[in-house]
Design an enzyme around this catalytic site. Structure first.
Site, PDB file in Angstrom:
ATOM      1  N   GLY A 160      38.158  37.738  34.927  1.00  0.00           N
ATOM      2  CA  GLY A 160      38.533  38.213  36.262  1.00  0.00           C
ATOM      3  C   GLY A 160      37.498  39.187  36.773  1.00  0.00           C
ATOM      4  O   GLY A 160      36.648  39.659  36.016  1.00  0.00           O
ATOM      5  N   GLY A 181      33.800  49.385  35.965  1.00  0.00           N
ATOM      6  CA  GLY A 181      33.832  48.750  37.281  1.00  0.00           C
ATOM      7  C   GLY A 181      32.636  49.072  38.162  1.00  0.00           C
ATOM      8  O   GLY A 181      32.578  48.655  39.316  1.00  0.00           O
ATOM      9  N   ASP A 241      32.155  30.986  33.573  1.00  0.00           N
ATOM     10  CA  ASP A 241      32.598  31.839  34.686  1.00  0.00           C
ATOM     11  C   ASP A 241      31.447  32.127  35.644  1.00  0.00           C
ATOM     12  O   ASP A 241      31.653  32.667  36.723  1.00  0.00           O
ATOM     13  CB  ASP A 241      33.204  33.155  34.164  1.00  0.00           C
ATOM     14  CG  ASP A 241      32.318  33.840  33.144  1.00  0.00           C
ATOM     15  OD1 ASP A 241      32.046  33.230  32.101  1.00  0.00           O
ATOM     16  OD2 ASP A 241      31.880  34.970  33.398  1.00  0.00           O
ATOM     17  N   ASP A 264      25.658  35.119  40.072  1.00  0.00           N
ATOM     18  CA  ASP A 264      25.587  36.143  39.029  1.00  0.00           C
ATOM     19  C   ASP A 264      24.205  36.290  38.427  1.00  0.00           C
ATOM     20  O   ASP A 264      23.890  35.750  37.361  1.00  0.00           O
ATOM     21  CB  ASP A 264      26.645  35.900  37.948  1.00  0.00           C
ATOM     22  CG  ASP A 264      27.944  36.612  38.310  1.00  0.00           C
ATOM     23  OD1 ASP A 264      27.965  37.270  39.364  1.00  0.00           O
ATOM     24  OD2 ASP A 264      28.918  36.523  37.552  1.00  0.00           O
TER      25      ASP A 264
HETATM   26  P1  AMP Z   1      29.003  38.866  33.840  1.00  0.00           P
HETATM   27  O1  AMP Z   1      28.403  38.802  32.480  1.00  0.00           O
HETATM   28  O2  AMP Z   1      28.299  39.783  34.784  1.00  0.00           O
HETATM   29  O3  AMP Z   1      29.253  37.517  34.427  1.00  0.00           O
HETATM   30  O4  AMP Z   1      30.421  39.563  33.641  1.00  0.00           O
HETATM   31  C1  AMP Z   1      31.398  39.072  32.771  1.00  0.00           C
HETATM   32  C2  AMP Z   1      32.704  39.789  32.991  1.00  0.00           C
HETATM   33  O5  AMP Z   1      32.592  41.179  32.715  1.00  0.00           O
HETATM   34  C3  AMP Z   1      33.243  39.685  34.407  1.00  0.00           C
HETATM   35  O6  AMP Z   1      34.629  39.524  34.324  1.00  0.00           O
HETATM   36  C4  AMP Z   1      32.856  41.008  35.007  1.00  0.00           C
HETATM   37  O7  AMP Z   1      33.714  41.357  36.077  1.00  0.00           O
HETATM   38  C5  AMP Z   1      33.022  41.952  33.813  1.00  0.00           C
HETATM   39  N1  AMP Z   1      32.193  43.176  33.930  1.00  0.00           N
HETATM   40  C6  AMP Z   1      30.843  43.275  33.852  1.00  0.00           C
HETATM   41  N2  AMP Z   1      30.444  44.549  33.979  1.00  0.00           N
HETATM   42  C7  AMP Z   1      31.572  45.295  34.149  1.00  0.00           C
HETATM   43  C8  AMP Z   1      31.852  46.708  34.332  1.00  0.00           C
HETATM   44  N3  AMP Z   1      30.876  47.618  34.384  1.00  0.00           N
HETATM   45  N4  AMP Z   1      33.149  47.070  34.459  1.00  0.00           N
HETATM   46  C9  AMP Z   1      34.142  46.184  34.409  1.00  0.00           C
HETATM   47  N5  AMP Z   1      33.948  44.868  34.238  1.00  0.00           N
HETATM   48  C10 AMP Z   1      32.695  44.421  34.107  1.00  0.00           C
HETATM   49 MG    MG Z   2      29.910  36.721  36.028  1.00  0.00          MG
END
Ligand code: AMP
Ligand code: MG
Length: 483
Positions: A90, A126, A252, A262
């Site tokens: 999510g 976040g 994702d 992304d």
């Molecule tokens: P990503 O590798 O950028 O595609 O992220 C994978 C998951 O980690 C996604 O659900 C992002 O929303 C979550 N995510 C990445 N960085 C953060 C962060 N700093 N705080 C909260 N969730 C994160």
């Molecule tokens: Mg992502």
């Protein structure tokens, strides 16, 4: 629909989906929002008033302090295979502000990235830092310039608050524009919950939003699968043709629309080597350059699995239908890639031996660690690379020249075709780093100039020439995820 003086024309159709697909979020207020960059051209093409957008009241929206046209922001639920392992995820640091309807009637998501915690944040803060958000801005806009479907970047705003990583960084938020944020992982989320009616609503929504022509087909859900396979085969071929390595092709991070999404540990390859991988966390090389088409197929298989309950009431029949569509991916990809490679070599027609001609060039490039972009650039403009002096290349060039002579097009037309398919510039890692370092120190000029030359990479302007030089050692570059 709410229209205001900036031109925002916003809806939230996603909230018509069952409530399980999203969580309503509140803005996480930050202390001193300030715009760092605004994409004037994108804003204009969306029908937004750039003069109004430049006023500081927009920073409150771009930093996540204010809702867009009063609409409640949401975080989207999804799941995903991360490096092969299934997880519920999510939007952990993103929020959908709304769907803007352009003057042409197109619906685009306006999403903030780095805007604070959501119900899906798990242990994360976040937040996002300025460097990585500007990096996504630069690379996504470069991809758009290269003619590759991608999410776009409308703005970056700093929050005035620190972000704690290995060091203390400047907090920032990216405003991302996408034809939607539906992912393979969104379908995996629906499938994992095993509520077929919810899955059907999601599939209907995806069809309505991206492939409305599927509604007219005998089997709309099978048609949805076919469209996504076709779009992804085309997308990944485009990546390969410019040497783009996504770096984290988790399910994702694969869209239903066929847009690249992304920009984390992604980077462009310098010297040609199929096993190239930049991401520090990808120790197995799962997402290396040469693996990207195979991984896309793997991800699409996961997508097809989620659709099985909609394809046929008999599971075996459903699997057969899905396998039949999936079996087309490899050939579709190859056709796209070969057609791109022919264009890169100035070939208008097809000959059986073209595949060998392309493969042999790539082999010579690999052996001599030739720069991927510059090899094709030099072939286009008639310049010389170090590799061009070798016997292997000379032999290859004779065959290529003979092949060009067997088609009736004159040299001018050949060069024109090559210029349209071989970028003169790509966002080289060392130039991107240089721009980000300056930006973090408060100087945006280096980044603005880089963005300018990346806008029209097929233009072959003189100002692009200083951006052609590869780094002294391209292989030592490393990118980091989740920053
Ligand atoms: P990503 O590798 O950028 O595609 O992220 C994978 C998951 O980690 C996604 O659900 C992002 O929303 C979550 N995510 C990445 N960085 C953060 C962060 N700093 N705080 C909260 N969730 C994160
Ligand atoms: Mg992502």
């Amino acid at each position: 629909m709410k229209i205001n003086h900036v031109g925002w024309n916003v809806e939230m159709s996603y909230c018509n989906l069952p409530a399980t697909f999203y969580a309503i979020t509140e803005p996480n207020l930050v202390s001193s929002p300030q715009q760092v960059i605004l994409n004037d051209q994108l804003a204009t093409s969306l029908g937004l008033n750039t003069e109004q957008l430049k006023k500081n009241e927009s920073a409150a929206i771009f930093a996540g302090n204010e809702k867009l046209a009063g609409i409640e922001p949401i975080a989207q639920a999804y799941a995903g295979h991360q490096f092969g392992n299934f997880t519920m995820l999510g939007d952990g640091r993103a929020m959908l502000l709304g769907e803007h309807i352009t003057l042409q009637g197109d619906r685009v998501d306006i999403q903030l990235k780095g805007s604070g915690r959501t119900p899906f944040s798990r242990g994360g803060d976040g937040r996002a830092a300025l460097g990585p958000m500007l990096r996504e801005y630069v690379i996504s806009e470069a991809m758009h310039g290269l003619g590759i479907p991608t999410t776009r970047s409308l703005a970056v705003a700093v929050t005035g608050e620190p972000v704690y990583r290995e060091s203390v960084l400047t907090g920032a938020v990216l405003t991302r524009v996408a034809s939607s944020h539906l992912r393979v992982g969104t379908f995996q989320y629906a499938a994992a919950r095993q509520v077929t009616e919810d899955l059907r609503e999601l599939a209907n929504y995806a069809i309505e939003r991206h492939y409305p022509q599927a509604k007219k087909e005998d089997h709309p859900y099978l048609s949805l699968l076919e469209h996504v396979i076709t779009q992804q085969a085309s997308l990944i071929a485009k990546w390969q043709l410019v040497g783009f390595i996504h770096g984290v092709m988790n399910t994702d991070n694969m869209t239903i629309s066929g847009e690249t999404i992304d920009y984390g540990p992604c980077a462009f390859m310098d010297n040609y080597d199929p096993v190239t991988v930049f991401s520090s966390i990808d120790v197995q090389g799962r997402y290396s350059y040469r693996n990207q088409p195979g991984i896309a197929e793997w991800n699409l298989t996961r997508f097809a699995e989620t659709l099985l309950p909609l394809l046929h009431e008999d599971q075996e029949e459903a699997v057969k239908l899905a396998e039949n569509k999936l079996s087309k991916f490899a050939q579709l990809y190859m056709t796209n890639w070969m057609s791109g490679m022919r264009a890169k070599l100035g070939l208008f027609n097809e000959e059986k031996q073209d595949e060998v001609l392309v493969k042999d060039l790539l082999d010579v490039m690999k052996e001599h660690r030739a720069d991927y972009t510059n090899t094709f650039r030099s072939l286009t403009v008639g310049e010389t690379e170090q590799m061009f002096h070798t016997a292997e290349f000379t032999e290859w060039k004779e065959r290529w020249t003979a092949r060009l002579q067997r088609q009736s097009n004159d040299q001018g037309k050949v060069q024109q075709l090559m210029k349209q398919h071989n970028p003169s510039v790509i966002p080289r890692n060392h130039r991107v780093e240089e721009a980000l370092t300056a930006a973090e120190e408060g100087d945006m000029n280096v980044l603005m100039k880089l963005l300018h030359v990346l806008e029209k990479p097929y233009a072959y302007t003189t100002e692009q020439e200083e951006y052609v030089t590869p780094p002294s050692d391209g292989t030592s570059y490393q990118t980091y995820c989740g920053t």
